[in-house]
Design an enzyme around this catalytic site. Structure first.
Site, short mmCIF file in Angstrom:
data_model
loop_
_atom_site.label_atom_id
_atom_site.label_comp_id
_atom_site.label_asym_id
_atom_site.label_seq_id
_atom_site.Cartn_x
_atom_site.Cartn_y
_atom_site.Cartn_z
N ASN A 57 0.81 -1.20 0.00
CA ASN A 57 0.00 0.00 0.00
C ASN A 57 0.85 1.27 0.00
OD1 ASN A 57 -1.85 2.03 0.36
ND2 ASN A 57 -2.91 1.07 2.06
N ASP A 58 1.54 1.52 1.11
CA ASP A 58 2.30 2.77 1.22
C ASP A 58 3.38 2.91 0.15
OD1 ASP A 58 0.77 3.50 3.34
OD2 ASP A 58 2.16 2.75 4.85
N VAL A 59 3.95 1.79 -0.29
CA VAL A 59 5.06 1.89 -1.25
C VAL A 59 4.59 2.24 -2.66
CG1 VAL A 59 6.55 0.34 0.05
CG2 VAL A 59 5.09 -0.59 -1.74
N ALA A 95 1.15 3.65 7.42
CA ALA A 95 1.36 5.06 7.73
C ALA A 95 0.05 5.74 8.10
CB ALA A 95 2.00 5.77 6.55
#
Lengths: 460, 104
Positions: free
Chosen positions: A386-388, A427
């Site tokens: 997700n965050d990457v 995050a």
């Protein structure tokens, strides 16, 4: 004789690590390093002492044999997904070993006489301190990685003040021990507080920061091994310790860079410190894709890049990934895997999981290369990451992710995100990628989803 | 200050060794590609178990009737060698997965 053996041992240790620079030679390198280790143990067993030692070989061979069996047993059984846990435990054991040794040496200098220059004692206390952090820190890191409920991000009130107080206390008691009185109770105090400090050090650090923590603790163990090398005046120990320290330090730096955060920021306690993220208003609807459309889309594209994340590891779905890759390759679809440096729970974790599933390592591409290849990619499939892949890292300077190097998946013709729900990533921010026009969502647990997809693909 | 300079002069060789080993360590490790970082770490971990040399030296120099030291040192030896053996075995297991293709 023993000096010669140590020299060869040192050579093999360094050469072994040197061979780790390529996947073809790495296995050989590991054997060389093991040979180096074997030689140095052998050297320590046969080396002569000035005052002809007592040997006590029974006390040496019994633990060695028992531990080799235990170590082999663990190494054989452990699942590749649990590798971070195992590395943490082993790292902690190394730290514990160093702590015990420094403690014994301090005990000996205090009660049995022997060498006790100030520099020597300071080295001992330093090794005791760092080893303790490595020990309790690694144990807590293990608990966190293994998902014990109580071990999630624990932040006490005044956490930072407590940490500083603990550090000052350690310095004060050490000073008292060196300069004022040689009371051994002070050593117990220093030991106790150091062990506690290890826990407090790791406690506030959250799950996705684990790659940094493990690397850092690894470098601590290396450092304390090097210090024990100084204590026992053994150059192979010094060399080995420094090599490990260097490895840990480099990986720590790389992991921090990959998350675009300073080490201090990670240690101080994760994303929460970067302020509250304003919740964005409705960004429109996400589009779902159904099984057959997804299968058809993949099957008739010419290039697909899969972006695996921790969700894939948790679901143990790497073998299904490989299965899908094989089906697609029968139709001449080019399949690659783009690996973000912090994917998984420790540096390089995702590569190992895919290697376990027989994915050829030439298909694994790194961040920079992947970002070039997305432009020529038909479908980017994001599995449990997700965050990457959050475009906010580039577009939105108010995002806590801003500045983090990410995979620009949206440059491919279309993207499909496999995800359990619309929940935010580690995050704690929503991912605008999900709302983009060329993105579709494919909901479900990574393993079930890939299973559905694989079944559907087989019908084509 | 003088004592520090004294210390540096008397341990000149050791300090050179320290300096070059650090440089060597960084040089060698920075060549390892990211796909091998997990095996690197578990391998390095195994190497950090080199502290057991200290345990062995300690045990060999301890009088056989000093049970406190012997017990503590052999615990240090045990936990350290679990790290060593387990670390090398598991690294080997991982790396052989990377090379499966070549063997076939």
């Amino acid at each position: 004789m023993d000096k010669l053996i140590f020299l060869f041992a040192a050579f093999f240790l360094v050469w072994g690590l040197r061979l780790q620079s390529s996947p073809e030679s790495a296995a050989r390198g590991n054997k060389y390093a093991a040979l180096g280790m074997f030689l140095s143990i052998f050297g320590a067993i046969i080396m002569p002492f000035e005052n002809s030692g007592f040997n006590n070989y029974l006390w040496i061979f019994l633990p060695l044999t028992a531990s080799s069996i235990i170590g082999y047993g663990i190494a054989k059984k452990i699942k590749m997904t649990s590798m971070p846990q195992m590395v943490s435990i082993f790292n902690g054991l190394g730290g514990l070993s160093a702590v015990l040794l420094s403690f014994i040496e301090l005990y000996k200098t205090s009660f049995l006489g022997g060498e006790s220059s100030l520099a020597y004692q300071m080295t001992l206390v330093l090794s005791l301190f760092i080893g303790s952090i490595a020990f309790t820190g690694s144990m807590l890191a293990f608990a966190k990685l293994d998902g014990y409920k109580w071990s999630e991000k624990l932040t006490l009130p005044y956490q930072h003040i407590i940490n500083i107080v603990l550090l000052v206390a350690i310095l004060y008691f050490s000073y008292q021990y060196f300069e004022v009185n040689n009371d051994f109770n002070l050593i117990y105090l220093v030991l106790g507080i150091s062990l506690l400090y290890g826990i407090f050090f790791v406690a506030p650090i959250g799950g996705a920061d684990m790659p940094v923590v493990i690397s850092l603790l690894n470098s601590f163990t290396g450092l304390t091994a090097a210090l024990t090398g100084i204590i026992f005046d053994n150059k192979v120990m010094l060399l080995g310790g420094i090599l490990v320290g260097a490895a840990g330090t480099i990986l720590t730096i790389l992991m921090c860079k990959a998350m675009n955060r300073s080490l201090l920021n990670v240690i101080v306690g994760g994303f929460s410190s970067s302020g509250k993220q304003t919740v964005k208003e409705d960004q429109g609807d996400v589009k779902e894709i159904n099984d057959s459309d997804f299968a058809v889309q993949l099957f008739y594209s010419s290039k697909v890049i899969i972006i695996p994340g921790y969700g894939l590891a948790v679901a143990q779905a790497q073998k299904l990934c490989k299965e899908i890759q094989e089906i697609l390759e029968t139709n001449d679809v080019e399949v690659k895997y783009a690996i973000h440096p912090v994917a998984g729970r420790m540096p390089g974790h995702m590569n190992v999981l895919l290697a376990e599933a027989d994915v050829d390592y030439s298909k694994l591409i790194e961040l920079e290369q992947a970002n070039e290849e997305f432009k020529s990619t038909d479908v980017a499939v994001i599995v449990g990451a997700n965050d990457v892949v959050n475009p906010d890292a580039i577009d939105d300077s108010s995002s806590p992710l801003f500045g983090m190097p990410i995979l620009k998946v949206w440059e491919s013709k279309s993207t499909v995100v496999l995800k359990r729900s619309m929940s935010a990533g580690y995050a704690g921010v929503q991912n605008p990628l999900f709302f983009r026009d060329n993105n579709k969502m494919y909901f479900g647990d990574a393993k079930d989803s890939l299973q559905r997809l694989s079944t559907e693909l087989k019908t084509l | 200050m003088e004592s520090i300079i004294d210390f540096l002069i008397t341990n000149e060789i050791l300090i050179y060794l320290l300096l070059f080993t650090i440089l060597l360590g960084f040089e060698v490790i920075s060549k390892v590609p990211s796909i091998l970082h997990t095996p690197l770490m578990s391998g390095a971990n195994a190497i950090s178990g080199i502290v057991i040399l200290g345990a062995i030296i300690l045990i060999r120099n301890t009088s056989p009737d000093n049970y406190i030291v012997l017990t503590l040192a052999s615990i240090a030896l045990s936990v350290g060698s679990i790290n060593v053996f387990g670390g090398f075995f598991v690294t080997n297991r991982m790396l052989s997965m990377f090379n499966k293709k070549n063997k076939k």
